[in-house]
Structure formats: structure tokens, C-alpha cells
Write an enzyme that holds these catalytic residues in place. Structure first.
Site, short mmCIF file in Angstrom:
data_model
loop_
_atom_site.label_atom_id
_atom_site.label_comp_id
_atom_site.label_asym_id
_atom_site.label_seq_id
_atom_site.Cartn_x
_atom_site.Cartn_y
_atom_site.Cartn_z
N ASP A 69 0.86 -1.18 0.00
CA ASP A 69 0.00 0.00 0.00
C ASP A 69 0.90 1.24 0.00
OD1 ASP A 69 -1.64 2.15 0.44
OD2 ASP A 69 -2.69 1.28 2.16
N ASP A 95 -6.11 5.79 4.65
CA ASP A 95 -4.68 5.89 4.88
C ASP A 95 -4.22 5.32 6.22
OD1 ASP A 95 -5.32 7.67 2.68
OD2 ASP A 95 -3.29 8.43 2.87
N HIS A 108 -5.03 11.84 13.92
CA HIS A 108 -6.05 11.72 12.86
C HIS A 108 -7.23 10.84 13.26
CE1 HIS A 108 -3.51 13.83 10.09
NE2 HIS A 108 -2.54 12.94 10.21
N ASP A 121 2.79 18.82 13.86
CA ASP A 121 2.86 17.85 12.76
C ASP A 121 2.43 18.55 11.47
OD1 ASP A 121 2.65 14.54 12.43
OD2 ASP A 121 1.44 15.65 10.99
N HIS A 170 0.52 17.44 9.17
CA HIS A 170 -0.85 17.12 8.76
C HIS A 170 -1.84 17.71 9.75
CE1 HIS A 170 1.64 13.84 7.01
NE2 HIS A 170 0.86 14.04 5.96
N ASP A 206 7.16 15.45 10.70
CA ASP A 206 7.06 15.49 9.24
C ASP A 206 7.00 16.93 8.74
OD1 ASP A 206 4.58 15.84 10.38
OD2 ASP A 206 3.69 14.04 9.47
N TYR A 227 8.73 11.01 8.83
CA TYR A 227 8.93 9.85 7.95
C TYR A 227 10.28 9.82 7.28
CZ TYR A 227 4.16 9.72 9.26
OH TYR A 227 3.03 9.71 10.04
#
Ligand code: SS9
Ligand code: ZN
Length: 683
Positions: A20, A92, A135, A172, A174, A265, A305
Site C-alpha cells: 500500500d 490511509d 487523525h 505535525d 498534517h 514530518d 517519515y
């Protein structure tokens, strides 16, 4: 009081079991790389190791639904095919037979941290956890997250410790939409997030990640989103959002506890974020939050990451939590236009909720940011070419420099009849002053230069400063007979002899400071309650508070919105803080000021105080030693005239100092915009 580190190798024991592309970056090595870097650098050994534990059902149910918890509970018994199928209903994210166990440990780790901090076992700490949390939603896993670790921790702290206000800072890259949803109607939790957005083209593509989602009902104003509409944001972009949005709101909110969704990230090299802020920025972001809530700061790992960037960023964060001197952020560029637009939009959306924005100029918003875009479904995630995919990782950046503690943290130079302050090494000897210096001193101490005592004091101070610059001593405190003269003398002659740039912060009424410098070897920021000296150069900045320095909200606004960004842009090699007699500044504010100034010049600050202000020595020494400042009580709005004057001053100075900009608009007809036009970085 120490720094807690929660880590358990068990949380490395799950991984993606099928192909994935969206999930392949979330690997167990994220945790091992971070932890091993802490071990190698000796940082983990300096932390208080706190064991992880599993969060209980009741704790998970503080945020998640029973149905969802029951569903996740079944995953350890699923076959590979079942797991794949189960995973498909969420976005995700992937499941693994051991992820439920790890998710309980991740949430429990943050609760352990909250316990250690709230019971006073440690001052602050970090939990290195997998899976991340921000998330995940009440009834859904999402974006590698299973349980919302930080949201659970916020509810837990409120319930178990009666914490009234929690600040969640999500750095972060995101948007932690799970955290936003959890608290959007809750005024007791202030959620701040910046995130890669690109006008909704970036994951998770939510309309509600934009700056105009400010919270709902009684929670309106307590959700702050700063969307990044371009990649490549740098240290200066991050710092301006801290100075001009987050910090003033955070201080006004007055949290009892700070939780950080510490995703890395947002650092350079990350394939997801594609930003350009360097790992040492996290030292500063951490530091800037460390004097809120009496220092009670609890960081929990989220994303990150690029293993190199991640490990360096984690180390920078932990080293700051431990209290080590901060690295200098050299060559800060101007914030870019896109960042300034985001800043402007966020400030404008929050104007009605926060008193620090009451007097801010409110020019029309940049056009693109006012109309939401329509997303064509197929366009959503453009397939990345191999080249694009590696673009983040292809970045190179220097390893952050070593940050070493001086052998002596703090020293003092005091008159013989004054008792020393706890923890400060008293300097009583000094080298002989060069005749050249003695001559210079005569300019400042017309009477006292002949006085042996005065010369001895000054020469001790000179020695102290030298030792700071060779890093033998961190910072210092001196009681002097005439603090205004001493500040002038040091700023004009002594300091600039030893160092390229000295930031002189003068608090309280004094005259003559405008003569200090015009050549940029000193930058004088003079906060006082009186009118008087005119500005002669960009390096003399008088800040007038009609209410005087005793008005905490006005003073704080000057410190956060003016002094901090100026200091970052100037990047001094030494900070001189002069406290004029009867300045009126309260102990709490004084400690906050010292705490914040420690972020400059690798912590080399020299505080000068009037000999008869011994009463203030204790609070000063404590702040110099790095102890958390006492939290400021609820701040009202600054005195309207002062709030207004500060905003106008900031606008005027933007032409010279680009970190003071808060608007991205380019309106040629408005002369006050000239600064922005000349200074902003073009992406
Ligand atoms: C990969 C898309 C991945 C999910 C990212 C979740 C990050 C959590 N190109 N999208 S911090
Ligand atoms: Zn992330």
C-alpha cells in the site's frame, strides 16, 4: 525537576503486511531510529525513564465510541484477508494483529506522561509512540492513527487532575482533524494546528482544515488552523506563526497543561511535508512553549517519515526539554508571501475572539484564500512520479551543531554586603581592566570612574561577559549602582568589543539609550512608560506603554509580537537585559521575559539591576537557572491606547524588520504596506 521519556520497544512490533503506497512510510524504524539517536547522544540517559502502560477501555472511551473500540478489539484475531478488509473502511491506515496492543500502549504512554507531570515527578516529558493519534476520530481510524493519544490525554488530565484549560499544539505537518473534531465545541481545550493544505489539494483534503474553522458554539475561537498553501516553508515561517498567532493566544488562554502533537514530518527532508524547516527549529518551538502552564509540557510523537530528519528533530526537542542552551538560528530569511497570507487569514478569522488581535490592522484578505476551491474527485491525489516522490528525501542539510552546557550555568556580580542568590556562582575576582576600557568607562561614569568600587564592579562584569562568550558561564546577574549608566556603558562599549551583535533589552524609564548605536552592533529595544527619545536608527526601538511596564497584557504583547521576532531576525551573540529602577514590571512577567530571552545567543544573557532592587534577585536567579516562570494570571486586553500603539509601531517597523510582518497583501496604494512589499520572501 527532570524530563520524562516514555518508550517501549513493543510499539515497534507491528508493520504493514501488504502493498500500500500510502502506508509504506509508517515503519517500525521510525521509533527505533528516534530512540537510538537519543541513546547515542546521551540524552536518554539524562531523562527519567517512565514505563509505558496500556490505556484501559474506560480511558479509550473518553474519546472513542464503544462500537469502534469493540471493532478494533477484534483485529488481533483476524486473518490477513480480514485485516485488509477491515482496513478498507478507513483512510490511509493499516491494521496488523499487534496494532491494537500497540495502540493501547501508545495512548497509555501519554497518560503515564501526564501522570508523571501532574504529580510533580518530572517537569515535562516526551512519549515516543506508535501508532500516532491525531487523525483518529471517535469512530474511525485514519492516517496511521488508531486511538487519539493526545485527545485522550487531554480528557484524562481534566478528569483526573481537574485541569481547567489544556493547550494542544499540533506541529505535525498534517491537520489533526481528529483532535479538532473532538474539541471543536469545547472552550476548555485550545487546539492549534498548522498543516500542509495547498488550498485543500493536500491530504486529508478537508474544507474544515482551513483557517476559518475556528470552533463551534462556546468553543468558537478555541480552534486555530494555519494552513500552509505552499511547500518549502522555512524556520522563519514557523517562527512568525508562533510569534504572531500561537504564543499570544496561548498566553491569553493561560493553560494549566500543554500537550504537543509532536510530529516531525514538518521538518526538512520529510517526504510527506516537503517543508524546509531545519531540525533545530524544534528546539525553539519547544522552548517557546516551556514557560506556559508553569512548564508542564507533555510531547507525544505523531508523524515524521524521514528517519534522519526525525531522529535529529526528536533529539533537539528532548535536549530542550532537559534545559540545555538553544542553538542559534542563523540567517533567518523573511517569511514568504504565502506564509504571510496564511498568517493574515488566521489572525483575521480570530480577531473577534482574542484581545491580542483587537487592535491589529485588518486589510482585505488575499483573494485566493477567501473562496474555497472545488475538488475534482479524480484530481485528488495526483500520482507521484518517481522523481517527485524522492524530492523530499533528496534534500540535504547540515547536522544540527552540538549544544553544550557551560560548566557554570549562572553567575552573579554583587556588592560585598549583598548575600548571594541560590544557585548562582558569585564572581569576586577579575582580570585587570585594560586602560583603554577604563578610559571608555569615564564617559559613562563621570564621577564613579575614579571610584575603585565602580571600576572593580565593571571589570568583574567584563570578565563575566568574556566567560559567557567562551562558554565557561551561561548567564549572569549583576547589581550595579547606576543601572542606566551601566546598561549604556556595556551596550555601547564593552559588549560590542567582545561580540558582533548584542541585543539590549531595557525595561523601565531611562534616558540616553538612543545614543547607543546606529551601526547595528547593538539593537536596543526599550520598553518604558514614558514618551521621550526619538528613533534615530532601525537599531533603537522605543516601545511606549502609557500604562507603564506594570500592564502585563501590554508588556506581553510587546514581548511576543515585537521583541521575539526582532530578536530572531537580529540573532545576537549576547543579550543584555537592563531593569531600570521602579520599572513596575511584575515578577511573573519578568521571569517570562528572561525565560524567552534564553532562546537567543545560546542562552547568554546578562541581567543588570539596580543595587537597591535586591528583592527581585530571587525570581531573576530562578529564571536564569531555567526554572519555569510562574504562570501569568488571566490576561485582560491591553490598555486600548497601548494595544493600538503597539500595532502601529509594528507596522512602521516592518520596512526594516521582516519578521514583524503579518500580512501578505501587496497593495501599492497603501504606504504602510511598503515593508511587506520590499521584504517578503517570494516562495
Ligand atoms: C502518502 C499519503 C499518506 C496519510 C498520512 C498520514 C500522516 C499521519 N503519500 N497520507 S502523521
Ligand atoms: Zn503527519
Amino acid at each position: 525537576m527532570g524530563t520524562a521519556l516514555v518508550y517501549d520497544e513493543e510499539m515497534t512490533k507491528y508493520k504493514l503486511l501488504w502493498v500500500d503506497p500510502a502506508c509504506k512510510i509508517e515503519v517500525p524504524e521510525r521509533l527505533t531510529a528516534s530512540y537510538e539517536a537519543l541513546v547515542r547522544s546521551g540524552l536518554s540517559g539524562r531523562c527519567v525513564s517512565v514505563p509505558a502502560r496500556q490505556a484501559s477501555d474506560a480511558e479509550i472511551l473518553l474519546v472513542h465510541s464503544e462500537e469502534y473500540l469493540e471493532a478494533v478489539k477484534k483485529t488481533p484475531y483476524m486473518t490477513l484477508e480480514d485485516l485488509k478488509e477491515f482496513t478498507l473502511q478507513y483512510g490511509d491506515v493499516y491494521f496488523h494483529p499487534n496494532i491494537y496492543h500497540c495502540a493501547k500502549l501508545a495512548a497509555g504512554s501519554v497518560l503515564q506522561l501526564v501522570d508523571s507531570i501532574m504529580t510533580g515527578k518530572v517537569r515535562n516529558g516526551i512519549a515516543l509512540v506508535r501508532p500516532p493519534g491525531h487523525h483518529s476520530m471517535r469512530g474511525a481510524a485514519n492516517g496511521f492513527c488508531v486511538f487519539n493519544n493526545v485527545a485522550i490525554a487531554a480528557r484524562y488530565a481534566k478528569q483526573k487532575y481537574g485541569v481547567k484549560r489544556v493547550l494542544i499544539v499540533d506541529w505535525d505537518i498534517h491537520h489533526g482533524q481528529g483532535v479538532q473534531y473532538c474539541f471543536e465545541d469545547d472552550p476548555s481545550v485550545l487546539y492549534f494546528s498548522w498543516h500542509r493544505y495547498e488550498h485543500q489539494k493536500f491530504w486529508p483534503h478537508l474544507r474544515e482544515s482551513d483557517y476559518d474553522s475556528v470552533g463551534k458554539g462556546s468553543g468558537a475561537g478555541f480552534n486555530i488552523n494555519v494552513p500552509w498553501n505552499k511547500v518549502g516553508m522555512e524556520n522563519s515561517d514557523y517562527l512568525s506563526v508562533f510569534c504572531h498567532v500561537l504564543l499570544p493566544a496561548a498566553y491569553e488562554f493561560c493553560p494549566d497543561l500543554v500537550l504537543v502533537c509532536a510530529g516531525f514530518d514538518s521538518a526538512i527532508g520529510d517526504p510527506e511535508g516537503e517543508m524546509c524547516a531545519t531540525p533545530d527549529i524544534f528546539a525553539h518551538l519547544t522552548h517557546l512553549l516551556m514557560n506556559l502552564a508553569g512548564g508542564k509540557l507533555c510531547a507525544a510523537l505523531e508523524g515524521g517519515y524521514n528517519l534522519t530528519s526525525l531522529a535529529q528533530s526528536v533529539c533537539q526537542t528532548v535536549q530542550t526539554l532537559l534545559g540545555d542552551p538553544l542553538p542559534r538560528l542563523a540567517n533567518l530569511r523573511s517569511p514568504c508571501i504565502s506564509a504571510l497570507e496564511s498568517l493574515q487569514c488566521a489572525r483575521s478569522a480570530h480577531r473577534q475572539y482574542w484581545s491580542f488581535l483587537k487592535h491589529a490592522a485588518n486589510p482585505p484578505l488575499p483573494e485566493i484564500s477567501t473562496k474555497p476551491i472545488k475538488l475534482a474527485k479524480e484530481e485528488e491525489e495526483p500520482a507521484e512520479t518517481a522523481e517527485e516522490e524522492s524530492s523530499g528525501e533528496a534534500k540535504v542539510w547540515p547536522e544540527p551543531p552540538q549544544r553544550s552546557c557551560p560548566p557554570v550555568c549562572s553567575a552573579s556580580v554583587l556588592p560585598d554586603d549583598v548575600a548571594g542568590a541560590d544557585g548562582l556562582k558569585r564572581l569576586s575576582t577579575s582580570g585587570a581592566l585594560q586602560p583603554r576600557l577604563v578610559n571608555k568607562l569615564k564617559n559613562h561614569f563621570t564621577k564613579a570612574a575614579d571610584d575603585g568600587d565602580a571600576v572593580a564592579t565593571i571589570s568583574r562584569l567584563h570578565t563575566l561577559m568574556e566567560k559567557m562568550l567562551t562558554n565557561e558561564i551561561g548567564n549572569g546577574l549583576a547589581l550595579v549602582p547606576d543601572v542606566a549608566a551601566a546598561t549604556m556603558c556595556f551596550a555601547q562599549d564593552l559588549a560590542s568589543d567582545l561580540v558582533d551583535r548584542v541585543l539590549v533589552v531595557c525595561v523601565g524609564n531611562a534616558t540616553g539609550l538612543n545614543y547607543v548605536t546606529t551601526d547595528g552592533r547593538a539593537l536596543v529595544v526599550h520598553i518604558s512608560g514614558e514618551d521621550g527619545e526619538e528613533r534615530k536608527s532601525k537599531y533603537y526601538i522605543p516601545v511606549r506603554l502609557k500604562q507603564g511596564c506594570g500592564d502585563t497584557s501590554g508588556f506581553l504583547q510587546a514581548v511576543l509580537g515585537l521583541l521575539l521576532p526582532l530578536g530572531y531576525e537580529y540573532d545576537p551573540g549576547l543579550v543584555l537585559l537592563g531593569r531600570m529602577p521602579e520599572s513596575g514590571v511584575g515578577d511573573g512577567m519578568w521571569q517570562q521575559l528572561i525565560g524567552l530571552l534564553r532562546g537567543f545567543a545560546k542562552g547568554h544573557t546578562l541581567v543588570l539591576m539596580q543595587a537597591n532592587e535586591e528583592a527581585c534577585m530571587g525570581p531573576t536567579a530562578s529564571a536564569l537557572l531555567g526554572h519555569p516562570a510562574a504562570p501569568l494570571q488571566e490576561l485582560g486586553a491591553p490598555f486600548p491606547q497601548d494595544g493600538d500603539a503597539l500595532e502601529r509601531l509594528r507596522e512602521r517597523l516592518q520596512a526594516d524588520w521582516k519578521m514583524l510582518q503579518t500580512t501578505g497583501r501587496m497593495d501599492c496604494s497603501d504606504p504602510s504596506m511598503l515593508g511587506t512589499m520590499l521584504n517578503a520572501r517570494d516562495s
